[in-house]
Design an enzyme around this catalytic site. Structure first.
Site, PDB file in Angstrom:
ATOM      1  N   CYS A  83     -74.094  22.526 -81.793  1.00 29.52           N
ATOM      2  CA  CYS A  83     -73.633  23.479 -83.013  1.00 29.52           C
ATOM      3  C   CYS A  83     -72.816  24.560 -82.506  1.00 29.52           C
ATOM      4  CB  CYS A  83     -74.856  23.922 -84.038  1.00 29.52           C
ATOM      5  SG  CYS A  83     -76.002  25.065 -82.950  1.00 29.52           S
ATOM      6  N   ASP A 496     -32.670  37.797 -83.372  1.00 32.07           N
ATOM      7  CA  ASP A 496     -31.443  37.886 -82.331  1.00 32.07           C
ATOM      8  C   ASP A 496     -30.078  37.142 -83.099  1.00 32.07           C
ATOM      9  OD1 ASP A 496     -29.899  38.356 -79.964  1.00 32.07           O
ATOM     10  OD2 ASP A 496     -30.506  36.366 -79.487  1.00 32.07           O
TER      11      ASP A 496
END
Length: 802
Positions: A83, A496
């Site tokens: 776990c 850009d």
């Protein structure tokens, strides 16, 4: 105060002044109590408060001063974790080791990555530490066969244990059902009702098959923590030993035996682990697919002899022969031959790409039709495919910020549940059903079993694995889980221009000729006239002529006129090509019928004029044009509710023309490379969550500063290194896909966390109320983990676009 001491090995110091600078910089850090840097040994001895500063921070400080820290990384395969508490405990233990810069343990992948100072530790130290905590660890085998073997061995072992446990538990379950009134018709052999037979059947399940839970619980408690194994061991032991007590007492034991409870619980938990292991195997399918793309053999040409050898025996510089239809084994440069290569696995581009001498080809892409002779350029872990696999693995192995919540809950969950189980027992025994030990025990066991935090621990990593793996298949590479989570919060996308919105290479967009002129002849003349020029625009015109199929005439004379254009003599005719001033300086009158320069310039194009034998015969426009999908991509981003801004160093006129064509309203033009990062920072200062998309070296600072940097895979390596996400195809449509994938993955994580917590929130009170039999609680717990993994696997079926 938690004081810690460490030695850090530093490289790059050239004099005593360097060591003094590092020493002073470390001493000024909040939390550092002392720092002594020795130039001769290149070692820094540092004492620090571990609650205020950590080793990664010290390392970052040294780097910020212009030096580097000697460090190594090692990957482990870890088994035995049940776990999130297990993975958290291992991670915490490794991080506490002196000389460890960072340690990350992934429950879903069952892996661990440690970055450490090699002057202090080695890989064996970490393996010993992990084993000392009760788990098994070994150095990770990066091959697909090694990883597959590990997973298959685990599944086989769990399956074998399950079938043994099921065979022993089924008779006990049979006797339990026979007690119900609606199953009175069931035949149960008398010997199965013998308490000693039931004891004999339950014992090997409890102590042989269930030993893995006892072992895990022992090491967990020894390390002053608690995990799922503690809950299982407590619950099943309570049922088993109470039943043993009844068998050995004078009362009628058949009225309250719980041997079937302990045995069936262990069996069902094992079944859940089998399903979980199989499901987790599917969550790493993307990695296995990528690994399986690369061929295992290569045809090598050595000393004039062609031979087929394993790719592990290929060396950089070897000459390889790539036959039609075969996968390319390494990254290489074509030295002879031509063919079309299917690069869809790398870029997502569905059409094959033509390759000829001088072109680069990549490992795992497919040669479609021609024979290629190539020179090996990158092999093994240096290929583009290997770098993609490495990025995906690192993303899958890293932790998203949202997982901190699950880790914290898991850390305190088990002790709280144990306390609730004890409280449940006391309430039942003293209040609800005074003196009824059996009912109190049953309710306590149900609480212990149903509360196992497996689902909580798997909620985040399985979604990250599935989401990042599916994204990689779509040509989207997230570097980290943090990048995948943070991308969904983006509200502003800065693009850009050159190479991102546009193709990044100029091309002839207009070739306007006088009415009486022969267009094909003029194209050939223009291409020939510019063929000797080194100017990028000149090369574009020459390529345009060649691609038009023109046969270029011989240039008898060539002269470059700096800043204005060129002058050539072809077939006795003088050809001028260049600016308007070039023509007027040579007393050539512009032809009004073909002079559309103003409109072309307003469209952001570079305009050139062509004159032959003193007459203006053509006007040529050259521009970096939009990518085919840019306008659609911008529309999709806006549909997602995002602000889109174009950031470029180009002049306003060109920027506005491109932005208008792409559908972008907000423009920041005329920006120098160093100013781009400042523009991003200004947007962030206004509260914007900014994603920067670029491809060039000049975009790297902005990509690094942005909340999320996205680099085009067709751009520079520097840009990709600075970015958080790489878009392999270089298509702007992938920006929208990236944000969608992030949103879907984070939503999937939240679903998993919600259901994992809701399951416990609802299940624990029901169990405490005595409305849930322990074996039913065990089944619910086992399948809750499976449901979380299956929900995460839905991400692997996402289709972002047709």
């Amino acid at each position: 105060m938690s004081e810690k001491k460490t030695d850090i090995l530093i490289t790059g110091m050239t004099c005593v002044a360097c060591s003094n600078r590092v020493e002073k910089g470390l001493q000024r850090m909040d939390g550092v109590t002392s720092a002594n840097v020795n130039f001769a040994t290149e070692k820094a001895a540092v004492s620090f408060d571990n609650e205020k500063v950590d080793l990664p921070a010290l390392q970052d400080k040294i780097r910020s001063l212009g030096y580097d820290v000697v460090k190594e990384e090692v990957d482990f395969q870890i088994s035995g974790m049940t776990c999130a508490a297990c993975s958290a405990r291992i991670e915490k233990g490794l991080n506490r080791m002196e000389g460890v810069y960072s340690a990350n343990v992934n429950l879903a992948l069952e892996t661990g990555k440690v970055t450490y100072n090699p002057t202090h530790l080695n890989a064996e130290d970490f393996i010993s530490k992990i084993k000392n905590m009760g788990y098994d660890a070994e150095l990770r085998d990066d091959s697909s066969e090694g990883q597959e073997d590990h997973r298959q061995v685990e599944i086989r072992n769990l399956t074998r244990l399950f079938f043994i446990a099921a065979a022993l538990s089924f008779p006990l379950l049979w006797t339990m059902f026979s007690h119900f009134s609606f199953t009175s018709w069931m035949y149960v052999p008398k010997f199965l009702m013998n308490p000693y037979v039931q004891w004999a059947l339950a014992t090997p399940v409890q102590f042989s098959i269930g030993w893995i839970f006892y072992r895990g619980a022992y090491f967990s408690l020894r390390n002053k923590s608690a995990n799922m194994d503690v809950l299982v061991a407590l619950g099943t032991s309570a049922a088993y030993f109470y039943s043993v007590y009844l068998v050995l007492s004078d009362s009628d034991p058949l009225l309250g035996l719980y041997f079937e409870t302990s045995a069936v619980l262990i069996t069902l938990i094992l079944l859940g682990k089998v399903f979980e292991a199989r499901a987790k195997g599917h969550s790493s399918d993307a990695i296995k697919k990528l690994m399986g793309l690369q061929p295992t053999m290569a045809i090598v040409e050595r000393n004039g002899i062609t031979d087929e050898i394993p790719i592990s025996a290929v060396h950089v510089g070897d000459i390889l022969v790539i036959r039609p239809g075969s996968s390319i084994p390494v990254d290489a440069v074509v030295i002879s031959g031509s063919s079309a290569v299917d690069e869809s696995m790398l870029t997502g581009e569905s059409f094959p790409v033509d390759k000829a001498e001088g072109d680069t080809i990549y490992a795992a892409t497919v040669n479609a039709n021609g024979v290629l002779r190539v020179r090996a350029q990158s092999i093994g872990k240096e290929t583009v495919l290997s770098s993609i696999i490495r990025v995906v693995e690192e993303a899958q192995g890293s932790k998203a910020p949202i997982q901190r919540l699950a880790d914290w809950i898991s850390g305190v969950f088990v002790p709280v549940v144990v306390g609730m189980a004890v409280l449940t027992f006391l309430v039942w025994y003293f209040i609800v059903s005074p003196g009824n030990f059996a009912e109190a025990l049953t309710s306590m066991i149900a609480v212990l079993v149903i509360a196992c935090p497996c689902a909580l621990g798997l909620a985040t990593p399985t979604s990250i694995m599935a989401g990042s793996g599916r994204a990689a298949e779509q040509g989207i590479l997230f570097k980290t889980a943090e990048a995948m989570e943070n991308t969904k919060a983006t509200d502003t996308v800065v693009l850009d221009k050159t190479g991102t919105i546009t193709k990044g290479a100029p091309e002839v967009t207009d070739f306007i000729v006088a009415e009486e002129a022969n267009r094909d002849w003029l194209i050939a003349m223009a291409a020939a006239a510019e063929s000797d020029s080194e100017h990028p625009v000149a090369k574009t015109i020459t390529v345009f002529g060649l691609e038009s199929g023109s046969k270029l005439p011989v240039v008898e004379h060539f002269e470059a006129i700096p800043g204005h254009g060129i002058k050539s003599v072809i077939g006795g005719s003088t050809v001028f090509m260049g600016t308007r001033k070039l023509l007027t300086d040579n007393e050539i009158t512009l032809n009004a019928t073909i002079s559309e320069a103003r409109q072309l310039e307003n469209d952001g194009k570079t305009v050139m004029y062509m004159a032959v034998s003193g007459a203006h015969v053509a006007t040529i426009a050259v521009a970096d044009t939009l990518k085919d999908t840019s306008r659609q991509a911008v529309a999709e981003l806006r549909a997602l509710g995002l602000d889109v801004i174009m950031l470029t160093g180009d002049q306003q006129r060109t920027a506005h023309a491109i932005a208008k064509a792409a559908g972008i309203e907000h423009i920041v033009a005329g920006v120098l490379p160093e100013r781009k990062a400042e523009v991003i920072a200004e947007l962030q200062a206004k509260g914007k969550r900014v994603a920067m998309v670029g491809d060039g070296i000049n975009d790297a600072p902005a990509l690094a500063v942005a909340d999320i940097g996205m680099a085009m895979g067709t751009g520079t390596a520097v840009a990709m290194e600075a970015a958080d996400v790489t878009l392999m195809h270089g298509d702007l449509l992938r920006v929208a896909d990236t944000i969608k994938m992030s949103r879907l993955t984070v939503r999937n994580i939240k679903q998993n966390l919600f259901w994992a917590l809701a399951y416990n929130s609802v299940g624990i009170p029901i169990a405490a109320a005595g409305l849930l039999a322990p074996w039913v609680a065990g089944a619910a717990m086992a399948f809750s983990s499976v449901s979380v993994v299956l929900n995460a696997l839905r991400l692997q079926r996402i289709k972002l676009r047709d």
